[in-house]
Structure formats: C-alpha cells, structure tokens
Write a protein that holds these residues in place. Structure first.
Motif, PDB file in Angstrom:
ATOM      1  N   ALA A   1       0.873  -1.179   0.000  1.00  0.00           N
ATOM      2  CA  ALA A   1       0.000   0.000   0.000  1.00  0.00           C
ATOM      3  C   ALA A   1       0.909   1.229   0.000  1.00  0.00           C
ATOM      4  O   ALA A   1       1.559   1.534   0.990  1.00  0.00           O
ATOM      5  CB  ALA A   1      -0.907  -0.003   1.230  1.00  0.00           C
TER       6      ALA A   1
ATOM      7  N   LYS B   1       0.483   4.643  -0.757  1.00  0.00           N
ATOM      8  CA  LYS B   1       0.071   6.055  -0.721  1.00  0.00           C
ATOM      9  C   LYS B   1       1.119   6.889   0.024  1.00  0.00           C
ATOM     10  O   LYS B   1       1.673   6.433   1.026  1.00  0.00           O
ATOM     11  CB  LYS B   1      -1.310   6.196  -0.078  1.00  0.00           C
ATOM     12  CG  LYS B   1      -1.451   5.615   1.298  1.00  0.00           C
ATOM     13  CD  LYS B   1      -2.866   5.882   1.835  1.00  0.00           C
ATOM     14  CE  LYS B   1      -3.059   5.325   3.216  1.00  0.00           C
ATOM     15  NZ  LYS B   1      -3.535   3.928   3.214  1.00  0.00           N
TER      16      LYS B   1
ATOM     17  N   ASN C   1      -4.098   4.898  -3.661  1.00  0.00           N
ATOM     18  CA  ASN C   1      -5.411   5.388  -3.240  1.00  0.00           C
ATOM     19  C   ASN C   1      -5.907   6.568  -4.056  1.00  0.00           C
ATOM     20  O   ASN C   1      -7.060   6.936  -3.946  1.00  0.00           O
ATOM     21  CB  ASN C   1      -5.366   5.839  -1.782  1.00  0.00           C
ATOM     22  CG  ASN C   1      -5.197   4.700  -0.823  1.00  0.00           C
ATOM     23  OD1 ASN C   1      -4.194   4.000  -0.881  1.00  0.00           O
ATOM     24  ND2 ASN C   1      -6.173   4.494   0.049  1.00  0.00           N
TER      25      ASN C   1
ATOM     26  N   ILE D   1      -7.020   1.111  -4.516  1.00  0.00           N
ATOM     27  CA  ILE D   1      -7.726   0.787  -3.263  1.00  0.00           C
ATOM     28  C   ILE D   1      -8.352   2.019  -2.612  1.00  0.00           C
ATOM     29  O   ILE D   1      -8.786   1.961  -1.471  1.00  0.00           O
ATOM     30  CB  ILE D   1      -6.790   0.083  -2.243  1.00  0.00           C
ATOM     31  CG1 ILE D   1      -5.534   0.931  -1.969  1.00  0.00           C
ATOM     32  CG2 ILE D   1      -6.407  -1.302  -2.713  1.00  0.00           C
ATOM     33  CD1 ILE D   1      -4.622   0.365  -0.873  1.00  0.00           C
TER      34      ILE D   1
ATOM     35  N   MET E   1     -13.320  -6.654  -0.751  1.00  0.00           N
ATOM     36  CA  MET E   1     -12.295  -5.943   0.013  1.00  0.00           C
ATOM     37  C   MET E   1     -12.951  -5.269   1.219  1.00  0.00           C
ATOM     38  O   MET E   1     -14.089  -4.801   1.123  1.00  0.00           O
ATOM     39  CB  MET E   1     -11.631  -4.888  -0.873  1.00  0.00           C
ATOM     40  CG  MET E   1     -10.448  -4.160  -0.241  1.00  0.00           C
ATOM     41  SD  MET E   1     -10.881  -2.647   0.645  1.00  0.00           S
ATOM     42  CE  MET E   1     -10.431  -1.426  -0.592  1.00  0.00           C
TER      43      MET E   1
ATOM     44  N   ILE F   1     -11.862  -2.857   5.017  1.00  0.00           N
ATOM     45  CA  ILE F   1     -10.949  -2.312   6.020  1.00  0.00           C
ATOM     46  C   ILE F   1     -11.560  -2.665   7.367  1.00  0.00           C
ATOM     47  O   ILE F   1     -12.697  -2.290   7.648  1.00  0.00           O
ATOM     48  CB  ILE F   1     -10.833  -0.776   5.880  1.00  0.00           C
ATOM     49  CG1 ILE F   1     -10.293  -0.400   4.484  1.00  0.00           C
ATOM     50  CG2 ILE F   1      -9.944  -0.200   6.984  1.00  0.00           C
ATOM     51  CD1 ILE F   1     -10.355   1.099   4.188  1.00  0.00           C
TER      52      ILE F   1
ATOM     53  N   MET G   1      -4.221  -5.309   7.296  1.00  0.00           N
ATOM     54  CA  MET G   1      -3.248  -4.261   7.055  1.00  0.00           C
ATOM     55  C   MET G   1      -2.096  -4.432   8.061  1.00  0.00           C
ATOM     56  O   MET G   1      -1.989  -5.462   8.718  1.00  0.00           O
ATOM     57  CB  MET G   1      -3.922  -2.886   7.179  1.00  0.00           C
ATOM     58  CG  MET G   1      -5.223  -2.858   6.416  1.00  0.00           C
ATOM     59  SD  MET G   1      -6.133  -1.306   6.254  1.00  0.00           S
ATOM     60  CE  MET G   1      -5.399  -0.215   7.382  1.00  0.00           C
TER      61      MET G   1
ATOM     62  N   ARG H   1      -2.955  -5.924   2.628  1.00  0.00           N
ATOM     63  CA  ARG H   1      -2.489  -4.643   2.085  1.00  0.00           C
ATOM     64  C   ARG H   1      -1.673  -3.923   3.151  1.00  0.00           C
ATOM     65  O   ARG H   1      -2.210  -3.473   4.155  1.00  0.00           O
ATOM     66  CB  ARG H   1      -3.695  -3.789   1.676  1.00  0.00           C
ATOM     67  CG  ARG H   1      -4.733  -4.506   0.812  1.00  0.00           C
ATOM     68  CD  ARG H   1      -5.917  -3.583   0.526  1.00  0.00           C
ATOM     69  NE  ARG H   1      -6.496  -3.048   1.748  1.00  0.00           N
ATOM     70  CZ  ARG H   1      -7.523  -3.571   2.403  1.00  0.00           C
ATOM     71  NH1 ARG H   1      -8.114  -4.657   1.961  1.00  0.00           N
ATOM     72  NH2 ARG H   1      -7.966  -3.021   3.507  1.00  0.00           N
ATOM     73  N   VAL H   2      -0.363  -3.829   2.905  1.00  0.00           N
ATOM     74  CA  VAL H   2       0.495  -3.331   3.975  1.00  0.00           C
ATOM     75  C   VAL H   2       1.278  -2.098   3.529  1.00  0.00           C
ATOM     76  O   VAL H   2       1.944  -2.103   2.499  1.00  0.00           O
ATOM     77  CB  VAL H   2       1.476  -4.438   4.435  1.00  0.00           C
ATOM     78  CG1 VAL H   2       2.338  -3.932   5.579  1.00  0.00           C
ATOM     79  CG2 VAL H   2       0.703  -5.686   4.867  1.00  0.00           C
TER      80      VAL H   2
ATOM     81  N   THR I   1       2.356   1.041   6.244  1.00  0.00           N
ATOM     82  CA  THR I   1       3.184   1.538   7.345  1.00  0.00           C
ATOM     83  C   THR I   1       4.296   0.577   7.767  1.00  0.00           C
ATOM     84  O   THR I   1       5.427   0.996   7.984  1.00  0.00           O
ATOM     85  CB  THR I   1       2.286   1.812   8.575  1.00  0.00           C
ATOM     86  OG1 THR I   1       1.137   2.537   8.135  1.00  0.00           O
ATOM     87  CG2 THR I   1       3.019   2.623   9.613  1.00  0.00           C
TER      88      THR I   1
ATOM     89  N   ARG J   1       2.989   7.523   7.798  1.00  0.00           N
ATOM     90  CA  ARG J   1       2.649   8.545   6.809  1.00  0.00           C
ATOM     91  C   ARG J   1       2.405   9.889   7.496  1.00  0.00           C
ATOM     92  O   ARG J   1       1.999   9.934   8.654  1.00  0.00           O
ATOM     93  CB  ARG J   1       1.381   8.140   6.057  1.00  0.00           C
ATOM     94  CG  ARG J   1       1.563   6.949   5.160  1.00  0.00           C
ATOM     95  CD  ARG J   1       0.260   6.563   4.479  1.00  0.00           C
ATOM     96  NE  ARG J   1      -0.693   6.015   5.425  1.00  0.00           N
ATOM     97  CZ  ARG J   1      -0.808   4.717   5.727  1.00  0.00           C
ATOM     98  NH1 ARG J   1       0.002   3.844   5.160  1.00  0.00           N
ATOM     99  NH2 ARG J   1      -1.706   4.303   6.579  1.00  0.00           N
TER     100      ARG J   1
ATOM    101  N   TRP K   1      -9.332   8.058   3.109  1.00  0.00           N
ATOM    102  CA  TRP K   1     -10.522   7.220   3.128  1.00  0.00           C
ATOM    103  C   TRP K   1     -11.794   8.029   3.033  1.00  0.00           C
ATOM    104  O   TRP K   1     -12.846   7.518   2.789  1.00  0.00           O
ATOM    105  CB  TRP K   1     -10.547   6.376   4.403  1.00  0.00           C
ATOM    106  CG  TRP K   1      -9.497   5.352   4.347  1.00  0.00           C
ATOM    107  CD1 TRP K   1      -8.951   4.831   3.213  1.00  0.00           C
ATOM    108  CD2 TRP K   1      -8.859   4.712   5.429  1.00  0.00           C
ATOM    109  NE1 TRP K   1      -8.010   3.899   3.538  1.00  0.00           N
ATOM    110  CE2 TRP K   1      -7.930   3.819   4.900  1.00  0.00           C
ATOM    111  CE3 TRP K   1      -8.989   4.806   6.820  1.00  0.00           C
ATOM    112  CZ2 TRP K   1      -7.137   3.010   5.693  1.00  0.00           C
ATOM    113  CZ3 TRP K   1      -8.197   4.009   7.600  1.00  0.00           C
ATOM    114  CH2 TRP K   1      -7.271   3.122   7.041  1.00  0.00           C
TER     115      TRP K   1
HETATM  116  C1  LIG Z   1      -3.261   2.772   3.643  1.00  0.00           C
HETATM  117  C2  LIG Z   1      -4.098   1.589   3.367  1.00  0.00           C
HETATM  118  C3  LIG Z   1      -3.685   0.302   3.738  1.00  0.00           C
HETATM  119  C4  LIG Z   1      -2.401   0.035   4.498  1.00  0.00           C
HETATM  120  O1  LIG Z   1      -2.489   0.502   5.784  1.00  0.00           O
HETATM  121  P1  LIG Z   1      -1.257   0.349   6.821  1.00  0.00           P
HETATM  122  O2  LIG Z   1      -1.892   0.433   8.134  1.00  0.00           O
HETATM  123  O3  LIG Z   1      -0.338   1.478   6.524  1.00  0.00           O
HETATM  124  O4  LIG Z   1      -0.628  -0.962   6.548  1.00  0.00           O
HETATM  125  C5  LIG Z   1      -4.521  -0.741   3.434  1.00  0.00           C
HETATM  126  N1  LIG Z   1      -5.701  -0.569   2.795  1.00  0.00           N
HETATM  127  C6  LIG Z   1      -6.125   0.643   2.406  1.00  0.00           C
HETATM  128  C7  LIG Z   1      -7.426   0.764   1.711  1.00  0.00           C
HETATM  129  C8  LIG Z   1      -5.343   1.759   2.694  1.00  0.00           C
HETATM  130  O5  LIG Z   1      -5.777   2.958   2.323  1.00  0.00           O
END
Ligand SMILES: *Cc1c(COP(=O)(O)O)cnc(C)c1O
Length: 246
Positions: free
Chosen positions: A35, A37, A58, A80, A163, A165, A206, A222-223, A225, A231, A239
């Motif tokens: 991930a 961004k 993103n 994403i 998908m 979160i 994540m 999805r990783v 950080t 960030r 989001w």
């Molecule tokens: C930023 C993001 C991630 C990754 O998040 P981390 O906590 O940094 O690993 C995963 N999915 C989406 C949709 C994101 O925007």
C-alpha cells in the motif's frame, strides 16, 4: 534505504508465514500487496527490487505522478482508494489491473461504459463496510449481495473478490468480526452461482491486523506503514476524501 525496506519486508513475510502456519493455510494462498500512498516512487522501486511486485494506490493523481519512474520495473497495480466518477477516464490510462474499491452501482456503470468505449475490461473487488463506521466507504454488508447481482450484468467488469478495512480497535474479537463477515458474504455470493462472478479473492488485513485477517481467510493483505514507515497525512484524508476536501 533498501536495507530497511528489505528488513521490513522480511518481518512482514514472517508474520504472514506464521499466521498461515497457525491457521493451516499455505503461504502461497496469501499475497502481499504494497500500500504505497504518499510513498515516493523511488522508495516503491526499492520494494520492487526486493521482489514484491504487487502495489496499490489510493489516488489517481499519485498513480499519475509515479507512473514514469515505476514503469521500468514490470509490476501489478491495483487501486484501493475512493474513486470519483470524474477520475474514471484518467485511471484507465495507467495500467491499473484491478479496482478494489467498487462500492456503488452508478460508479460501476460509468466505469463499464468507459471500458466498453475503450474496448477494455477491468477486474474489480467490491468494497464492503464491514465495520459500519460512517467514516469508511464501502457497500453495506446487507446490500452487498444485491449489488453484486447488479454488477454481474456489466459486461466489461469482472468481479474477482471482496475488500474491506477492518475496524480500528485493539479489541481483537471486534476486528475479527469484520473479517469473518466478509468471508461469510463471499460464501453467500458463491452459493448464488451468478454467471460472470468469481469472488475468490478476499482483500483484508493491514499492518496492524493482518494476522487476524489471514486466520479468517484473507487471500491478499495490504500493507503500508509496516514496510514504508508512518505517513504524514492522517488516513481519513485518503478514506474520506469527500470530507477531507471540504
Ligand atoms: C493505507 C491503506 C492500507 C495500508 O495501511 P497500513 O496500516 O499502513 O498498513 C490498506 N488498505 C487501504 C485501503 C489503505 O488505504
């Protein structure tokens, strides 16, 4: 530095492997998605050089800005983030192979129209708001089946997965409930045997919760950080673009 990224990737891959072991799954069942961004293209390239070649952005703007630098290394790119319909034309210019954040019919219809016009197809995942938080995008769980049935009629779109979160919480069971719900929805969709719908992929987990997601059936984590560091922008900037822009 490449050493730092390699080190972080080693740690993440170990975490994925351990979670697979614990839940009796094969390591090959779970893909790592970077991930990226806010991460500069040169740093993303270092992760590519370490052998991780699946990334996701993103914002269409960031895809555009990093495109030239990244294209020298063959890789796979997903999307994403929250997709605005006025960005559809743009996103199709940059070799995005899957949009994981389809959560409403009108967006999908516009995407489908544009794809037909350009004689292309696109893989998509349906994003589900399994935590029911107002701040998150995604279809409501109870509306997801109906949405998938409608999306199945759009000929240029290939539904490949779901998908979500997970809830941000230190209470593991509450987080787990989100992932379990996504898995249940997948099973229900499969049972409907809708032509043109294959929801094999479950994109969930994540940096903070990937173990729980793998235990509950994630096929893609999805990783960001944990690989690239913290960030500077708060996540709601990504989001919840509608609010962040106000
Ligand atoms: C930023 C993001 C991630 C990754 O998040 P981390 O906590 O940094 O690993 C995963 N999915 C989406 C949709 C994101 O925007």
């Amino acid at each position: 530095m490449k050493e730092d990224i390699q080190h972080n990737l080693n740690l993440i891959n170990e975490r994925i492997e351990n979670a697979c072991l614990r839940s009796n799954r094969q390591r090959s069942e779970v893909q790592l998605l970077l991930a990226t961004k806010t991460v500069p293209a040169e740093r993303i390239k270092l992760a590519f050089e370490c052998g991780e070649l699946l990334m996701a952005e993103n914002k269409v703007q960031e895809i555009k800005e990093k495109y030239e630098v990244l294209k020298s290394i063959a890789h796979t790119k997903h999307f994403i983030g929250y997709l605005q319909s006025n960005k559809i034309k743009d996103i199709l210019k940059y070799d995005v192979s899957c949009i994981q954040s389809i959560d409403r019919l009108d967006l999908a219809e516009k995407l489908n129209q544009r794809l037909l016009f350009e004689n292309k197809t696109m893989d998509i995942f349906v994003q589900v708001n399994t935590s029911y938080e107002d701040s998150k995008f995604g279809a409501k769980p109870e509306e997801t089946l109906a949405l998938v049935e409608q999306l199945a009629n759009l000929e240029a779109i290939r539904i490949k997965g779901l998908m979500t979160i997970g809830l941000f919480s230190s209470e593991v069971e509450k987080v787990r409930k989100c992932f379990r719900l996504l898995k249940e929805l997948q099973q229900k969709i499969k049972a409907l045997k809708i032509p043109n719908v294959q929801v094999e992929e479950l994109s969930m987990g994540m940096s903070g919760d990937l173990e729980i997601a793998i235990e509950e059936g994630a096929t893609m984590v999805r990783v960001g950080t944990a690989i690239f560091g913290e960030r500077i922008y708060p996540d709601h900037y990504y989001w919840d673009e509608s609010k962040a822009l106000k």
